[in-house]
Design a protein around this motif. Structure first.
Motif, PDB file in Angstrom:
ATOM      1  N   PHE A   1       0.857  -1.179   0.000  1.00 57.03           N
ATOM      2  CA  PHE A   1       0.000   0.000   0.000  1.00 57.03           C
ATOM      3  C   PHE A   1       0.897   1.234   0.000  1.00 57.03           C
ATOM      4  CE2 PHE A   1      -2.582  -3.324   1.898  1.00 57.03           C
ATOM      5  CZ  PHE A   1      -3.706  -3.248   1.102  1.00 57.03           C
ATOM      6  N   ILE A   2       0.644   2.136  -0.921  1.00 54.55           N
ATOM      7  CA  ILE A   2       1.494   3.310  -1.069  1.00 54.55           C
ATOM      8  C   ILE A   2       0.844   4.540  -0.464  1.00 54.55           C
ATOM      9  CG2 ILE A   2       2.624   4.801  -2.779  1.00 54.55           C
ATOM     10  CD1 ILE A   2       2.787   2.179  -4.506  1.00 54.55           C
ATOM     11  N   ARG A   3      -0.425   4.742  -0.745  1.00 49.00           N
ATOM     12  CA  ARG A   3      -1.173   5.847  -0.119  1.00 49.00           C
ATOM     13  C   ARG A   3      -2.647   5.502  -0.108  1.00 49.00           C
ATOM     14  NH1 ARG A   3       0.949   8.426  -4.764  1.00 49.00           N
ATOM     15  NH2 ARG A   3       2.301   9.675  -3.460  1.00 49.00           N
TER      16      ARG A   3
ATOM     17  N   SER B   1     -14.197   8.494  -4.039  1.00 50.35           N
ATOM     18  CA  SER B   1     -14.982   9.309  -4.976  1.00 50.35           C
ATOM     19  C   SER B   1     -14.419   9.281  -6.398  1.00 50.35           C
ATOM     20  CB  SER B   1     -15.071  10.763  -4.484  1.00 50.35           C
ATOM     21  OG  SER B   1     -13.794  11.374  -4.522  1.00 50.35           O
ATOM     22  N   GLU B   2     -13.315   8.562  -6.604  1.00 47.23           N
ATOM     23  CA  GLU B   2     -12.767   8.486  -7.964  1.00 47.23           C
ATOM     24  C   GLU B   2     -12.415   7.038  -8.306  1.00 47.23           C
ATOM     25  OE1 GLU B   2      -8.388   9.717  -9.129  1.00 47.23           O
ATOM     26  OE2 GLU B   2      -9.018  10.845  -7.373  1.00 47.23           O
ATOM     27  N   PRO B   3     -12.504   6.683  -9.582  1.00 48.31           N
ATOM     28  CA  PRO B   3     -12.186   5.307  -9.981  1.00 48.31           C
ATOM     29  C   PRO B   3     -10.705   4.990  -9.791  1.00 48.31           C
ATOM     30  CG  PRO B   3     -12.893   6.634 -11.877  1.00 48.31           C
ATOM     31  CD  PRO B   3     -12.924   7.520 -10.687  1.00 48.31           C
ATOM     32  N   VAL B   4     -10.422   3.687  -9.747  1.00 43.81           N
ATOM     33  CA  VAL B   4      -9.043   3.209  -9.618  1.00 43.81           C
ATOM     34  C   VAL B   4      -8.648   2.593 -10.952  1.00 43.81           C
ATOM     35  CG1 VAL B   4      -7.478   1.669  -8.364  1.00 43.81           C
ATOM     36  CG2 VAL B   4      -9.412   2.724  -7.169  1.00 43.81           C
ATOM     37  N   ARG B   5      -7.485   2.982 -11.447  1.00 38.63           N
ATOM     38  CA  ARG B   5      -6.960   2.481 -12.723  1.00 38.63           C
ATOM     39  C   ARG B   5      -5.883   1.447 -12.417  1.00 38.63           C
ATOM     40  NH1 ARG B   5      -6.732   4.545 -17.968  1.00 38.63           N
ATOM     41  NH2 ARG B   5      -4.809   4.078 -19.068  1.00 38.63           N
ATOM     42  N   TYR B   6      -6.078   0.228 -12.900  1.00 40.12           N
ATOM     43  CA  TYR B   6      -5.137  -0.873 -12.678  1.00 40.12           C
ATOM     44  C   TYR B   6      -4.329  -1.086 -13.949  1.00 40.12           C
ATOM     45  CZ  TYR B   6      -8.047  -1.673  -8.625  1.00 40.12           C
ATOM     46  OH  TYR B   6      -8.727  -1.505  -7.439  1.00 40.12           O
TER      47      TYR B   6
ATOM     48  N   VAL C   1      -3.831  11.152  -7.453  1.00 37.29           N
ATOM     49  CA  VAL C   1      -2.668  11.466  -6.600  1.00 37.29           C
ATOM     50  C   VAL C   1      -1.445  10.641  -6.973  1.00 37.29           C
ATOM     51  CG1 VAL C   1      -4.062  12.218  -4.635  1.00 37.29           C
ATOM     52  CG2 VAL C   1      -3.358   9.817  -4.815  1.00 37.29           C
ATOM     53  N   GLY C   2      -1.622   9.620  -7.779  1.00 40.76           N
ATOM     54  CA  GLY C   2      -0.533   8.718  -8.170  1.00 40.76           C
ATOM     55  C   GLY C   2      -0.842   7.300  -7.758  1.00 40.76           C
TER      56      GLY C   2
END
Length: 120
Positions: A66-68, A73-78, A100-101
């Motif tokens: 886990f980085i951050r 409220s926003e999608p996650v891009r894998y 955020v990265g």
């Protein structure tokens, strides 16, 4: 009308849209603490990796970092990197990203069935 699979909470949670051959986008539910549930992010990252591997290879191992904190409220891009395609083993690296990265980095190994002695 929705199918039984679309009504299943686990199926809905793991649903991701492909955005190219090695990129998938998923979402997470809103939790009282405001972030994303880490177990779901790991599961979605592993699912994204598995979608790029031949069906004969099953999950052998994984390491996740886990980085951050993720934002619900926003999608996650894998983004899946095809690290190695071997005869017995396949390796994938997945980075889960938001604005955020990177929020998670995952390495997964997949293995095909092989003849071996039974060991207890």
């Amino acid at each position: 009308m929705t199918s039984p699979a679309e009504r299943d909470p686990f199926t809905r949670m793991m649903a991701m849209e492909p955005h190219g051959p090695d990129t998938f986008v998923g979402t997470g539910p809103r939790y009282p603490w405001g972030g994303l549930y880490g177990g779901q992010i790991v599961a979605q990252a592993l699912h994204a990796a598995a979608r790029t591997v031949v069906p004969e290879h099953r999950v052998h191992s994984l390491h996740a970092y886990f980085i951050r904190r993720g934002d619900h409220s926003e999608p996650v891009r894998y983004e899946v990197a095809r690290t190695r395609n071997g005869r017995s083993f396949t390796t994938r690296t997945v980075e889960a990203r938001q604005a955020v990265g990177a929020i998670l980095s995952l390495s997964a190994s997949f293995q095909g069935d092989e003849e071996a002695p039974e060991v207890q």
